[in-house]
Design a protein around this motif. Sequence first.
Motif, PDB file in Angstrom:
ATOM      1  N   LEU A  63       0.808  -1.216   0.000  1.00  0.00           N
ATOM      2  CA  LEU A  63       0.000   0.000   0.000  1.00  0.00           C
ATOM      3  C   LEU A  63       0.842   1.268   0.000  1.00  0.00           C
ATOM      4  CD1 LEU A  63      -2.666  -1.129   2.605  1.00  0.00           C
ATOM      5  CD2 LEU A  63      -3.019  -0.825   0.156  1.00  0.00           C
ATOM      6  N   GLY A  64       2.178   1.108   0.042  1.00  0.00           N
ATOM      7  CA  GLY A  64       3.046   2.279   0.038  1.00  0.00           C
ATOM      8  C   GLY A  64       2.914   3.122   1.290  1.00  0.00           C
ATOM      9  N   SER A  65       2.721   2.461   2.432  1.00  0.00           N
ATOM     10  CA  SER A  65       2.507   3.179   3.689  1.00  0.00           C
ATOM     11  C   SER A  65       3.711   3.058   4.609  1.00  0.00           C
ATOM     12  CB  SER A  65       1.281   2.607   4.410  1.00  0.00           C
ATOM     13  OG  SER A  65       1.161   3.150   5.711  1.00  0.00           O
ATOM     14  N   ALA A  66       4.053   4.169   5.275  1.00  0.00           N
ATOM     15  CA  ALA A  66       4.984   4.077   6.393  1.00  0.00           C
ATOM     16  C   ALA A  66       4.334   3.220   7.471  1.00  0.00           C
ATOM     17  CB  ALA A  66       5.295   5.461   6.933  1.00  0.00           C
ATOM     18  N   LEU A  67       5.147   2.654   8.368  1.00  0.00           N
ATOM     19  CA  LEU A  67       4.605   1.707   9.344  1.00  0.00           C
ATOM     20  C   LEU A  67       5.418   1.742  10.623  1.00  0.00           C
ATOM     21  CD1 LEU A  67       2.601  -0.715   9.816  1.00  0.00           C
ATOM     22  CD2 LEU A  67       4.485  -2.202   9.078  1.00  0.00           C
ATOM     23  N   LEU A  97      10.182   3.063   8.566  1.00  0.00           N
ATOM     24  CA  LEU A  97       9.673   2.253   9.667  1.00  0.00           C
ATOM     25  C   LEU A  97       9.953   2.921  11.005  1.00  0.00           C
ATOM     26  CD1 LEU A  97      10.972  -1.287   8.621  1.00  0.00           C
ATOM     27  CD2 LEU A  97       8.673  -0.356   8.253  1.00  0.00           C
ATOM     28  N   LEU A  98       9.136   2.574  11.968  1.00  0.00           N
ATOM     29  CA  LEU A  98       9.359   2.946  13.354  1.00  0.00           C
ATOM     30  C   LEU A  98       9.375   1.646  14.137  1.00  0.00           C
ATOM     31  CD1 LEU A  98       9.197   5.276  15.613  1.00  0.00           C
ATOM     32  CD2 LEU A  98       6.806   4.581  15.779  1.00  0.00           C
ATOM     33  N   LEU A  99      10.389   1.454  14.982  1.00  0.00           N
ATOM     34  CA  LEU A  99      10.475   0.256  15.811  1.00  0.00           C
ATOM     35  C   LEU A  99      10.423   0.684  17.271  1.00  0.00           C
ATOM     36  CD1 LEU A  99      13.240  -1.767  13.934  1.00  0.00           C
ATOM     37  CD2 LEU A  99      10.754  -1.814  13.594  1.00  0.00           C
ATOM     38  N   ALA A 100       9.320   0.319  17.951  1.00  0.00           N
ATOM     39  CA  ALA A 100       9.051   0.864  19.278  1.00  0.00           C
ATOM     40  C   ALA A 100       9.053  -0.213  20.348  1.00  0.00           C
ATOM     41  CB  ALA A 100       7.697   1.578  19.277  1.00  0.00           C
TER      42      ALA A 100
END
Length: 311
Positions: A63-67, A97-100
Amino acid sequence: MISRLSAFRPARTVQRLPPRSAACPLSFRDLLAPAAELGLVLPLVRAPSAAVARGALVAAKALGSALGLALPRGGRPDRWFAEVTAAADEVAAGLPLLLAGEVVVAGEGALDVERAVSETWALVDAGLTHVSIDGGAVAAPERGRVLAEVAAPAVERGLGVDWIVPLEDASGAAPRAIAGLQALVRRGFRPDLAAVRCPAPADEAAARAQADTLARLALALRGTPVMRCGPVTPALLGALQGSPVRACEDGGAAEERAAVEPGATAPGEEAERREARAFAEVTDLVEGLGAAGSAAALVSGILRRHEERGP
């Protein structure tokens, strides 16, 4: 453009990645400003296993989305980081990406603070790019000092940090949340986001009311973005589109949908089934938030802001 974006990966994250990895974990600090300019609500998925993370990554890439991917508390951050970034390198190369990970502070005592600081260090050292801090058990007069100390390892390395707002401070009482944030700032802790844990709305009217409450809180906090956490519904996701809320967690929906009954499938098929179910759930999340196509726009925004600031 994607290769230029990789230069924004935090230093410790790069050290933890294999050579020539195209996985692109970033700090929330780099994503928030362009997300605000574009009016985007970033999707965050609780991903306890590699199968859930992989399904989420495939959906986001399609979907071409940041995640954002979040490690549930109690998991091993080093192992999780290795599995998630390996999947990202394979199926979502270059995707922002964000890794939390989350740290809960049990109190203001020296041992409680020391334990929480050690947990923050473990997340930072593993390569994660964002830390959520729950300081609800800390006495209010000490909360700013304690949270600043717990957050320090992440802040010093340019990682994002959020403050988990007590529900009683967010449910229709924006002035109380504002006062709480101001008290934290005065005592040395300035979070990048305020994360509000919310229940699933019972119906469409409740979804609109909750989205309105979060929007008022976001506007009142003036510069501290709001992230919604907790179970979601299609009506809520639609109500959040275009709102000043900057991120929305799935409340564990992908994890629940990916669950497979023991013995229901052959061992070799279980991971594929989990991945497919997580893919479907995260597709609904991304489309529900209107985040499809956000990756390219965010990349352009990050690079433009960097060029405007100059070397």
